[in-house]
Design a protein around this motif. Structure first.
Motif: not given
Length: 252
Positions: A178-187, A236-252
């Motif tokens: 459903n539409i819930g799969r399109y919710l993105n990650h944010c730190c 496997k490396k997955l970088f985060c692009h959430c743009g938050a000040k608290e961004c951790r930089g990476r997801l994986l």
């Protein structure tokens, strides 16, 4: 539960009634934003998909990609949160037994009548002691009522109680969802996940519900914390692009 369908607590069982918009983000693929203000605590939607075993999820992930896989790991999350919860508790079994015998309990494990013990009434009988080991409590158990928890009992995992080779089930929303799969990650997300039980009380199969963590203004993208562990997937490396000040930089 057996309440009527008009019960206001049935928030997750009702059809989607918030106006949500699917849109293309700049660097994170598709996303979801709300077209109306969402009050704090408001139910948004659930995460739906195809239910897979861990082995099936690994095979599908290698063949079709794992970006829409969500583990139903409520059991592990709760156990991790409670890990070390009682580490500071120090129970002196020998002292507990001495207290039980002095409180007048017999070998049958029954409690003595506390009304006859003047030491349990403040200001009467024994004088107050500074040493906490000399204080008696009305809730003191008899020696036969004390159960010594073995170390092996503490280490036994809840999922093991369901049988051998039991692992987390996985929700795959890549082709069915459903539409819930399109919710993105944010730190620093504005949505949080709450595991809820509707059609079963089995801890292995919770519904994954999304709720507003804060007041969300119309036009804001809805995000939640994926809670991935960095370097948990080899090579496997997955970088985060959430743009938050608290961004951790990476997801994986």
């Amino acid at each position: 539960c057996s309440c009527r369908k008009t019960c206001i607590n049935r928030v997750a069982q009702r059809p989607l009634h918030l106006r949500l918009q699917l849109f293309r983000t700049e660097r994170r693929g598709w996303g979801i934003r709300c077209l109306d203000d969402i009050p704090k605590g408001q139910f948004i939607c659930v995460y739906a998909g195809q239910l897979l075993t861990e082995q099936e999820a690994n095979e599908d992930g290698k063949q079709f990609g794992d970006e829409y896989l969500a583990e139903l790991d409520l059991i592990e999350s709760i156990e991790q949160a409670k890990d070390g919860y009682e580490s500071d508790v120090d129970i002196d079994i020998d002292h507990q037994s001495d207290i039980s015998q002095s409180s007048g309990s017999d070998d049958s494990g029954e409690f003595s009548d506390i009304s006859e013990s003047k030491s349990l009434v403040p200001g009467q009988g024994h004088e107050n002691k500074n040493d906490s080991s000399e204080k008696l409590s009305a809730h003191t158990l008899s020696s036969t009522a004390v159960r010594i928890i073995q170390k092996d009992d503490c280490q036994k995992k809840t999922r093991e109680l369901y049988g051998p080779n039991e692992h987390c089930y996985v929700m795959d929303a890549k082709s069915t969802g459903n539409i819930g799969r399109y919710l993105n990650h944010c730190c620093k997300p504005n949505v949080f996940v709450q595991n809820i039980f509707v059609d079963t009380q089995d801890l292995r199969f919770p519904w994954v519900g999304f709720f507003a963590h804060v007041f969300i203004r119309a036009g804001t993208e809805l995000t939640w914390d994926y809670s991935y562990q960095v370097d948990s997937v080899p090579d496997k490396k997955l970088f985060c692009h959430c743009g938050a000040k608290e961004c951790r930089g990476r997801l994986l």
